[in-house]
Scaffold this motif. Structure first.
Motif, PDB file in Angstrom:
ATOM      1  N   VAL A  19       0.906  -1.302  -0.011  1.00 35.31           N
ATOM      2  CA  VAL A  19      -0.107  -0.217   0.066  1.00 35.31           C
ATOM      3  C   VAL A  19       0.920   1.395  -0.097  1.00 35.31           C
ATOM      4  N   PHE A  20       2.189   1.345   1.001  1.00 34.57           N
ATOM      5  CA  PHE A  20       2.875   2.251   0.955  1.00 34.57           C
ATOM      6  C   PHE A  20       3.468   2.681  -0.597  1.00 34.57           C
ATOM      7  N   LYS A  21       3.849   1.500  -1.293  1.00 30.48           N
ATOM      8  CA  LYS A  21       4.389   1.776  -2.233  1.00 30.48           C
ATOM      9  C   LYS A  21       3.343   2.107  -3.336  1.00 30.48           C
ATOM     10  N   ALA A  22       2.230   1.806  -3.395  1.00 33.10           N
ATOM     11  CA  ALA A  22       1.192   2.271  -4.439  1.00 33.10           C
ATOM     12  C   ALA A  22       0.977   3.936  -4.065  1.00 33.10           C
ATOM     13  N   PHE A  23       1.303   4.444  -3.100  1.00 34.82           N
ATOM     14  CA  PHE A  23       1.226   5.707  -2.715  1.00 34.82           C
ATOM     15  C   PHE A  23       2.503   6.567  -3.263  1.00 34.82           C
ATOM     16  N   THR A  24       3.480   5.946  -3.348  1.00 33.37           N
ATOM     17  CA  THR A  24       4.639   6.546  -3.504  1.00 33.37           C
ATOM     18  C   THR A  24       5.391   6.249  -4.914  1.00 33.37           C
ATOM     19  N   ASP A  25       5.053   5.381  -5.647  1.00 30.83           N
ATOM     20  CA  ASP A  25       5.556   4.951  -7.066  1.00 30.83           C
ATOM     21  C   ASP A  25       5.049   5.454  -7.941  1.00 30.83           C
ATOM     22  N   PRO A  26       5.615   6.097  -9.106  1.00 28.99           N
ATOM     23  CA  PRO A  26       4.825   6.933  -9.958  1.00 28.99           C
ATOM     24  C   PRO A  26       3.955   6.304 -10.964  1.00 28.99           C
ATOM     25  N   ASP A  27       4.487   4.976 -11.295  1.00 25.29           N
ATOM     26  CA  ASP A  27       3.833   3.933 -11.915  1.00 25.29           C
ATOM     27  C   ASP A  27       2.546   3.495 -11.455  1.00 25.29           C
TER      28      ASP A  27
ATOM     29  N   ILE B 207      -1.820  11.466 -15.180  1.00 22.92           N
ATOM     30  CA  ILE B 207      -0.637  11.796 -15.548  1.00 22.92           C
ATOM     31  C   ILE B 207       0.293  12.139 -14.272  1.00 22.92           C
ATOM     32  N   VAL B 208       1.433  11.393 -14.016  1.00 24.48           N
ATOM     33  CA  VAL B 208       2.194  11.836 -13.015  1.00 24.48           C
ATOM     34  C   VAL B 208       3.407  12.419 -13.545  1.00 24.48           C
ATOM     35  N   ASP B 209       3.130  13.843 -13.534  1.00 25.86           N
ATOM     36  CA  ASP B 209       4.201  14.668 -13.884  1.00 25.86           C
ATOM     37  C   ASP B 209       5.687  14.636 -12.821  1.00 25.86           C
ATOM     38  N   GLU B 210       5.288  14.432 -11.574  1.00 22.05           N
ATOM     39  CA  GLU B 210       6.166  14.546 -10.530  1.00 22.05           C
ATOM     40  C   GLU B 210       6.032  13.813  -9.375  1.00 22.05           C
ATOM     41  N   LEU B 211       7.051  13.098  -8.916  1.00 22.86           N
ATOM     42  CA  LEU B 211       6.716  12.351  -7.558  1.00 22.86           C
ATOM     43  C   LEU B 211       8.027  11.831  -6.837  1.00 22.86           C
ATOM     44  N   ASP B 212       8.357  12.861  -5.881  1.00 22.37           N
ATOM     45  CA  ASP B 212       9.435  12.665  -5.425  1.00 22.37           C
ATOM     46  C   ASP B 212       9.338  12.372  -3.651  1.00 22.37           C
ATOM     47  N   ALA B 213       8.824  11.314  -3.410  1.00 20.59           N
ATOM     48  CA  ALA B 213       8.453  10.913  -1.977  1.00 20.59           C
ATOM     49  C   ALA B 213       9.695  10.976  -1.049  1.00 20.59           C
ATOM     50  N   ARG B 214      10.215  12.023  -0.561  1.00 24.30           N
ATOM     51  CA  ARG B 214      10.904  12.316   0.283  1.00 24.30           C
ATOM     52  C   ARG B 214      10.821  13.585   0.847  1.00 24.30           C
ATOM     53  N   PRO B 215      11.135  13.923   2.242  1.00 19.31           N
ATOM     54  CA  PRO B 215      11.073  15.398   2.700  1.00 19.31           C
ATOM     55  C   PRO B 215      11.638  16.404   1.756  1.00 19.31           C
TER      56      PRO B 215
ATOM     57  N   GLY C  73      10.411  16.628  -1.383  1.00 22.19           N
ATOM     58  CA  GLY C  73       9.983  16.252  -2.627  1.00 22.19           C
ATOM     59  C   GLY C  73       8.865  16.986  -3.073  1.00 22.19           C
ATOM     60  N   ARG C  74       8.639  16.979  -4.261  1.00 23.40           N
ATOM     61  CA  ARG C  74       7.497  17.611  -4.721  1.00 23.40           C
ATOM     62  C   ARG C  74       6.859  16.575  -5.516  1.00 23.40           C
ATOM     63  N   TRP C  75       5.529  16.642  -5.751  1.00 25.35           N
ATOM     64  CA  TRP C  75       4.586  15.755  -6.458  1.00 25.35           C
ATOM     65  C   TRP C  75       3.599  16.646  -7.148  1.00 25.35           C
ATOM     66  N   ARG C  76       3.249  16.141  -8.531  1.00 33.69           N
ATOM     67  CA  ARG C  76       2.212  16.768  -9.187  1.00 33.69           C
ATOM     68  C   ARG C  76       1.542  15.899 -10.124  1.00 33.69           C
ATOM     69  N   PHE C  77       0.325  15.511  -9.976  1.00 34.55           N
ATOM     70  CA  PHE C  77      -0.480  14.904 -10.830  1.00 34.55           C
ATOM     71  C   PHE C  77      -1.501  15.592 -11.798  1.00 34.55           C
ATOM     72  N   VAL C  78      -1.698  15.444 -12.891  1.00 29.81           N
ATOM     73  CA  VAL C  78      -2.932  15.825 -13.763  1.00 29.81           C
ATOM     74  C   VAL C  78      -3.954  14.772 -13.900  1.00 29.81           C
ATOM     75  N   GLN C  79      -5.076  15.446 -13.821  1.00 27.45           N
ATOM     76  CA  GLN C  79      -6.074  14.254 -14.264  1.00 27.45           C
ATOM     77  C   GLN C  79      -6.821  14.690 -15.510  1.00 27.45           C
TER      78      GLN C  79
ATOM     79  N   GLU D  53      -8.543  19.096 -17.971  1.00 26.06           N
ATOM     80  CA  GLU D  53      -7.366  18.549 -17.310  1.00 26.06           C
ATOM     81  C   GLU D  53      -7.521  19.267 -16.022  1.00 26.06           C
ATOM     82  N   ASN D  54      -7.294  18.948 -15.126  1.00 24.98           N
ATOM     83  CA  ASN D  54      -7.170  19.424 -13.593  1.00 24.98           C
ATOM     84  C   ASN D  54      -5.814  18.934 -12.989  1.00 24.98           C
ATOM     85  N   GLY D  55      -5.194  19.736 -12.262  1.00 21.67           N
ATOM     86  CA  GLY D  55      -3.744  19.631 -11.791  1.00 21.67           C
ATOM     87  C   GLY D  55      -3.916  19.464 -10.240  1.00 21.67           C
ATOM     88  N   PHE D  56      -3.087  18.878  -9.783  1.00 20.92           N
ATOM     89  CA  PHE D  56      -2.859  18.977  -8.096  1.00 20.92           C
ATOM     90  C   PHE D  56      -1.217  18.836  -7.889  1.00 20.92           C
ATOM     91  N   HIS D  57      -0.976  19.277  -6.642  1.00 20.29           N
ATOM     92  CA  HIS D  57       0.465  19.288  -6.434  1.00 20.29           C
ATOM     93  C   HIS D  57       0.626  19.452  -5.193  1.00 20.29           C
TER      94      HIS D  57
END
Length: 156
Positions: free
Chosen positions: A28-36, A50-58, A60-66, A73-77
């Motif tokens: 479950v943790f991997k499903a939250f932190t692995d871009p694929d 679309i996982v534009d960015e996912l760097d799961a560390r203190p 680190g940034r993330w950005r997803f686009v639906q 398109e709706n972006g979240f970051h």
């Protein structure tokens, strides 16, 4: 295991979502932190994530686009504050359609009898922001997304 519960006590700035998954918490943790993995379950079924960015560390940034079927398109970051495998993830969350309304989300994962119990606590800047999220259909969206996560985890 659709045991989703959403608690938003009146007058508070938080929403607490709980849900169980029939999988070990490492998965479950991997499903939250692995871009694929994220692109395969996050969001609504009729949209592409679309996982534009996912760097799961203190820090680190993330950005997803639906992207919906009609091309909208709706972006979240946000920014990760903590990613302690396999038990806890803390990050900010902001919908790009309403900039400046940032929430802090804490996901904790506890394993019991081979299943993972998730508690997802979102703290908003105001009660009005919290209420706006509830009125946006967040509960049905979370239910659909977590059902997709269940399906993803079942496929291994």
């Amino acid at each position: 295991m659709a045991d989703l519960q959403v608690v938003a006590d009146p007058g508070t700035q938080q929403i607490v979502v709980t849900r169980s998954f029939a999988a070990p918490r490492e998965l479950v943790f991997k499903a939250f932190t692995d871009p694929d993995a994220v692109r395969r379950w996050w969001g609504l079924r009729d949209s592409e994530t679309i996982v534009d960015e996912l760097d799961a560390r203190p820090g680190g940034r993330w950005r997803f686009v639906q992207r919906s079927g009609d091309g909208d398109e709706n972006g979240f970051h946000g920014v990760f504050h903590e990613a302690t495998a396999p038990e806890r993830i803390v990050y900010t969350f902001e919908w790009e359609g309403l900039p400046g309304h940032v929430l802090l989300e804490t996901v904790t994962l506890e394993e019991q009898d081979g299943k993972t119990h998730m508690t997802d606590t979102s703290v908003f800047q105001s009660v009005a922001d919290r209420d706006g999220m509830l009125q946006s259909g967040m509960e049905s969206g979370a239910a659909e997304s977590f059902d997709r996560l269940d399906d993803f985890l079942a496929r291994g």
